[in-house]
Every structure is written in C-alpha cells, then in structure tokens.
Design an enzyme around this catalytic site. Structure first.
Site, short mmCIF file in Angstrom:
data_model
loop_
_atom_site.label_atom_id
_atom_site.label_comp_id
_atom_site.label_asym_id
_atom_site.label_seq_id
_atom_site.Cartn_x
_atom_site.Cartn_y
_atom_site.Cartn_z
N GLU A 1 -4.99 18.67 6.21
CA GLU A 1 -3.81 17.80 6.23
C GLU A 1 -2.76 18.32 5.25
O GLU A 1 -3.04 19.14 4.38
CB GLU A 1 -4.19 16.36 5.85
CG GLU A 1 -5.16 15.68 6.79
CD GLU A 1 -5.42 14.23 6.42
OE1 GLU A 1 -5.24 13.37 7.28
OE2 GLU A 1 -5.80 13.96 5.26
N ASN B 1 0.24 5.75 0.23
CA ASN B 1 -0.58 6.96 0.11
C ASN B 1 0.32 8.20 0.03
O ASN B 1 1.14 8.27 -0.90
CB ASN B 1 -1.68 7.05 1.17
CG ASN B 1 -1.27 6.94 2.60
OD1 ASN B 1 -0.88 5.87 3.07
ND2 ASN B 1 -1.37 8.02 3.35
N ASP B 2 0.24 9.16 0.91
CA ASP B 2 0.86 10.47 0.72
C ASP B 2 2.34 10.42 0.30
O ASP B 2 3.13 9.70 0.92
CB ASP B 2 0.83 11.27 2.02
CG ASP B 2 -0.54 11.33 2.66
OD1 ASP B 2 -1.50 10.78 2.10
OD2 ASP B 2 -0.64 11.93 3.74
N SER C 1 3.00 11.35 7.78
CA SER C 1 3.59 12.22 6.76
C SER C 1 4.53 13.27 7.36
O SER C 1 4.44 13.63 8.53
CB SER C 1 2.50 12.90 5.95
OG SER C 1 1.84 11.97 5.13
N TRP D 1 0.83 -1.20 0.00
CA TRP D 1 0.00 0.00 0.00
C TRP D 1 0.87 1.26 0.00
O TRP D 1 1.91 1.31 0.65
CB TRP D 1 -0.89 0.01 1.25
CG TRP D 1 -1.46 1.34 1.59
CD1 TRP D 1 -0.86 2.35 2.31
CD2 TRP D 1 -2.74 1.86 1.21
NE1 TRP D 1 -1.69 3.44 2.41
CE2 TRP D 1 -2.85 3.17 1.74
CE3 TRP D 1 -3.81 1.33 0.48
CZ2 TRP D 1 -3.98 3.95 1.57
CZ3 TRP D 1 -4.94 2.12 0.31
CH2 TRP D 1 -5.02 3.41 0.85
#
Length: 585
Positions: free
Chosen positions: A305, A134-135, A192, A132
């Site tokens: 965010e 994401n950011d 992050s 996986w």
C-alpha cells in the site's frame, strides 16, 4: 377450502408484522436548515445506522453509516449545512429501532466545540479535531502553507465513511482544521492518494492548480482526479472520472504522483496487490502503464500500500527511494513501511542490492507515511509524515472523541550506517522551536541502576529527552521511563544479540487488544556511543538513535505522567552524558 384459511391467515399476520418492523427500522426526518451545522449524537458501541441525506441541489443523495446514539450520547459530530439555509433536507435512517433515541436528538447549531476531556490528546502532533483518522494523503506545499489531507471518518472514531480531511500549517507543527475536502460519491469511498501543484497548467485547470489524484473504492478500486483553484479550500471532481479504470485487480490503490523533470512528465506509483506499478502522463488525465516492480524482492507478507517514489542525494549521486507500506507483515507484527533504494529512468525502478527488507521505522506505530510535494528548491528537504498507529489495534485504542494522530514530521536522508546505505529520518528543525525550557542533569556512571526522580516540574506528559549512552563494559544496558503507579516503558540495548527492544507491556492501559502489549525489536550495530533523542507526547514515544539511523515509534497509554528516568547496566558500566530534558509545547 377451510383447511387453507388458517395457514393463509398466519402468513398474512407474519407479513404484516415483518412489514411493520421494517417501517420501524426505516425512519424519515425533514429539517428546515436555519444554522451552520446539524449535530448528530453518537454512541461509540452502538450499531451503525445507514443515513441517507437528500439535498435540494443534488441529484443523488449522500449515504453515511453513523453510530447514532441508542441509549446514551458519548459525543457529537457535525454535518456542515450552512449553504442550505432556508431550504429543507430530507434524512432517511435505516437501522435498529433503538436509533430513535438519537434521531430525536439531532439538533441545529451555529457552533461546534470539542471540549471533551482527552488525557491522550497530543500537544505537538497532529490529531483530527474529532472522528477517525488513518493515512496521511495529499501532502503538499503552496504559497506559505503546508497542506495535510488525511483518511477521515467525520461521523465516528472507527474506520468508515472514508473522506479526505484537511488541515494547513505554516510551520509543520501547529495546524488549522479546514472543512472536509473530498466526500464519498457514486464511485465509492475516497481512499488514499496524493496532491500535486500543476505549475505549468498541464491539466488545463489553471496554473498552480492543486490537483488531487486519489482512489475511489466502490465495487472496484479506480483512480480519480479532483482539482482546486482556491488553494485547496474547495475541490471539483473531474467529470470524466475515473482516469485509470480498474483492470481487474482487487487491490489497486493509493496513487502517488510526482513530476519527472528529465522528461517533462508526471509519474504515478500505484499499489497493485503485492507490487508497485508505474504510470506516466503528460496532462494528469491520460495515463500510460510503464512498468511493475516488486516481484521477488522485499517483504510480501501482506498487501502493498501507499507507495512513494522520490530522489535523494547519496555520496554525491542521485538515488531513488521507493517507500512501500505493508499490512500485515511488519518487522514486529501488523503494519509497517519498508523501502527500497535504487535507480529510476522515467520508466523502470531498479533496486540496489541491499539486505531487504529495510524498514523506515522499527516501532509498531508508523504506517502509510508519504512525503510532501512542491517543497521549494531553496528548502530542499524531503519531509515525511506517517500515521501513528497499527492496524492490529487501530480501531480500539483508548481515546474518546478522536482516534489516531500522526508522527512528528521528519526529514529523510540517505546515509551509511557503517555497513550499507540506509534511509534515516529525523524530526524537522521546526520541532526544535517547540522547546520551551530545558533542564540539564549531571552525567551518570551506571554500574547497576541510577534513577532521576523528577525530570520536569509540572510535567504534563509532553517532553523531549536527549542524551548520549556510552557502554564501557557489558552487553545489556538501557533506560526506563516510569511513573509512581509502577507503569513503565523499557528501552533495552543488547550488544550480544545486536538489537534494541522496547517493552510496553506494563505501560498503562494495554487490555484493549491482546496484540498491543507485544514488544518490538530493531537491529543495533555495536558502537562506542549512541545519541538518543526521545519525543514523548501524552501517548506516544518516538525514539531516534544516532540522528535517525534507527527509529522506533510506539504508542502507550499511562494512567499518569512518566516523570522518572532510570538507567540500568548489566555486567558492566554505562556512562550517560549530556542529559537534557525539554518541555515541549
């Protein structure tokens, strides 16, 4: 006394059964390391198993949650253990008894190859080797290498075990995977953050040390520091973490740090619930709170965010741009990134009076994007990279061993759209070099429908479409990409409603989430012509209108390549010129 014997006996039986079941669910395995990796079998829809790994050189264990195979193996993931050769690792598994199936199949190996068939693996966008993502985090440039760190689960294709993956590139288009840079620790998962190059050794870790500032997310969220003196290949976590403890805020994360030259200090933009708080520091370790921005301006439909603050030139003057991602609350549902334009004096950000909210991308699939630090003055570009997904359905998209990819790298500029200042984004020039061959098509005069039946011979689903649309009469016009199965992507321009609409409700696989088929709209100013650039890469469509004045990013999952282009015009004439289709690799 006898009347109590039977109940007491029953209680003892129950305790024995419960104890036996618990021991079945908690299993141990000692492995003598002889290879570079341990390979774990994963079953995508199995229950997670708490996996504790005790290392011979660590006081505290690592704890991960892995969907260990319980009836079948969907794919394998790796744990790098080469440095422990000749030593024993203890693994403790706490989960369903059925996980024995997977535990027995854990195996040593000196090789790990990802060779699963992936029809939606992009050709020219970054995607994780497996697992996986994401950011994007810690985007920076150092000594000829662009560094991409990213939110990463190395043990599965769903969100979890948040670590920092790492890849490097010399050209922003081809990437080399490196080992995981930051793993979870006792302060929590690694959320992050950003990376800066400490040219002046302000932190004391050495000139040009690579400094990562990130959020540790455990019982609370706090800001931490790690540093590297070998160009990001290994990191050491600061012994006095956290550098900014949590002040009692639930959402306290995503530090974006930059150097503020006028005052020779570091500035941090930090997401704090539904605002951005600015901090300053002289040494990256001790921080002072300066100000807070956001109350009463922009969209507050979700949590703020991944902020990013940076300067750009507009009409000969320096302006400051503040990016803020928001989830939910995007213009077309789910997650998206808004921005503000204004002034920053080293302490406070003051937004200009513009029609907020303004969005960097009106598609549904561009989130948490930030920009690269340490780009040379000779280059001078502000380069942006986003996560190409949406939290509405991110855990469910129909890929196999990996999930998610990034947008194409884009150069950001401030321009005037005819009404006011906006932030444009457009593919970096390096993307042009990926074009292998180009096919030119004759101009089209469209009064109803015109069709180009074969865009590219041997089209494998990765290509670029460029053209100019000139609506001569009528309010509704556009184009459609489609395949022989009847699957299609519609791009509809409506001058009456002053909007452009993308429809993907018939684009292929859409049933994995009921919010995925929803359409998306962007505002459209009436103009004599619209310059179109559309990048298609297996499962993504990135639309750039008038050199990035309007941008829409959308995922789609066709069952076969869309190699037919149809133009349409309702109640009027559409002229299409300079039609070029390029094979992109």
């Amino acid at each position: 006394m006898k009347k109590f014997l039977i109940p007491l006996f029953a209680v003892l039986v129950i305790l024995l059964v419960v104890g036996f079941k618990a021991s079945k669910d908690k299993q141990q395995k000692k492995i003598k390391i002889t290879t570079a990796y341990l390979l774990f079998p994963v079953e995508e829809n199995a229950d997670e198993v708490k996996t504790t790994i005790n290392y011979p050189d660590k006081k505290l264990p690592d704890i991960f949650w892995i969907r260990l195979a319980q009836s079948k193996v969907d794919y394998w993931v790796k744990l790098e253990v080469g440095k422990y050769k000749g030593k024993n690792l203890e693994l403790i598994f706490d989960g369903p008894s059925a996980a024995k199936f997977g535990i027995k199949r854990i195996k040593p190996s000196d090789h790990f190859k990802v060779n699963y068939p992936e029809p939606y693996r992009p050709d020219f966008h970054f995607s994780p080797e497996y697992g996986w993502m994401n950011d994007p985090n810690g985007l920076t440039y150092l000594e000829g290498e662009y560094h991409l760190f990213y939110q990463y689960n190395p043990f599965g294709t769903k969100w979890g075990n948040m670590s920092w993956g790492h890849a490097v590139s010399t050209d922003l288009t081809s990437w080399t995977y490196l080992p995981v840079a930051l793993w979870p620790d006792t302060l929590g998962a690694i959320f992050s953050g950003s990376v800066v190059i400490d040219k002046n050794n302000t932190a004391g870790f050495g000139r040009n040390a690579m400094i990562a500032i990130y959020t540790s997310s455990g019982k609370v969220q706090s800001q931490c520091l790690a540093y590297s003196t070998d160009k990001g290949r290994t990191f050491t976590k600061f012994e006095k973490n956290p550098i900014i403890p949590n002040p009692g805020i639930t959402d306290f994360r995503d530090p974006k740090v930059s150097w503020y030259q006028p005052e020779n200090k570091w500035i941090m933009a930090l997401a704090t619930k539904q605002t951005v708080t600015f901090y300053s520091s002289l040494d990256l370790k001790n921080w002072n709170r300066e100000s807070e921005f956001g109350e009463g301006i922009g969209s507050h439909a979700g949590v703020w965010e991944c902020p990013d603050l940076f300067p750009l030139t507009y009409e000969g003057k320096t302006k400051w741009v503040l990016l803020v991602s928001i989830n939910p609350g995007g213009p077309n549902g789910g997650s998206a990134t808004q921005y503000f334009v204004g002034d920053f004096d080293g302490e406070k950000f003051q937004a200009d009076p513009l029609p907020y909210p303004l969005w960097i991308d009106y598609g549904r699939d561009n989130y948490a994007g930030v920009t690269f630090s340490n780009i040379s003055e000779n280059d001078g570009r502000r380069i942006f990279l986003g996560w190409m997904n949406n939290w509405d359905y991110a855990n469910e998209t129909p890929t196999k061993i990996f999930r998610s990819c990034n947008t194409i790298p884009r150069e950001l500029q401030l321009i005037n759209n005819g009404n006011h200042c906006i932030l444009s984004s457009y593919p970096v020039k390096e993307v042009d070099l990926l074009r292998e061959r180009t096919v030119d098509f004759p101009a089209q005069i469209v009064e109803n429908e015109n069709t180009l039946n074969e865009l590219l011979k041997d089209n494998d689903g990765s290509f670029e479409l460029r053209m100019i649309l000139q609506p001569e009469k009528g309010n509704v016009f556009g184009f459609t990409l489609q395949n022989l199965k009847g699957e299609k992507l519609d791009f509809v321009f409506d001058l009456f409603t002053q909007s452009i609409n993308i429809q993907r409700n018939k684009s292929g696989l859409i049933g994995f989430n009921d919010r995925f088929p929803l359409g998306m709209n962007a505002p459209l100013l009436p103009k004599k012509s619209y310059e179109i650039r559309l990048l298609i890469d297996k499962c993504s469509a990135e639309l750039f209108i008038n050199h990035g004045e309007i941008v829409m990013t959308s995922l789609f999952y066709p069952n076969e390549v869309m190699n037919t282009l149809k133009f349409f015009s309702k109640e009027g004439t559409l002229k299409v010129e300079n039609i070029k289709v390029g094979d992109v690799k």
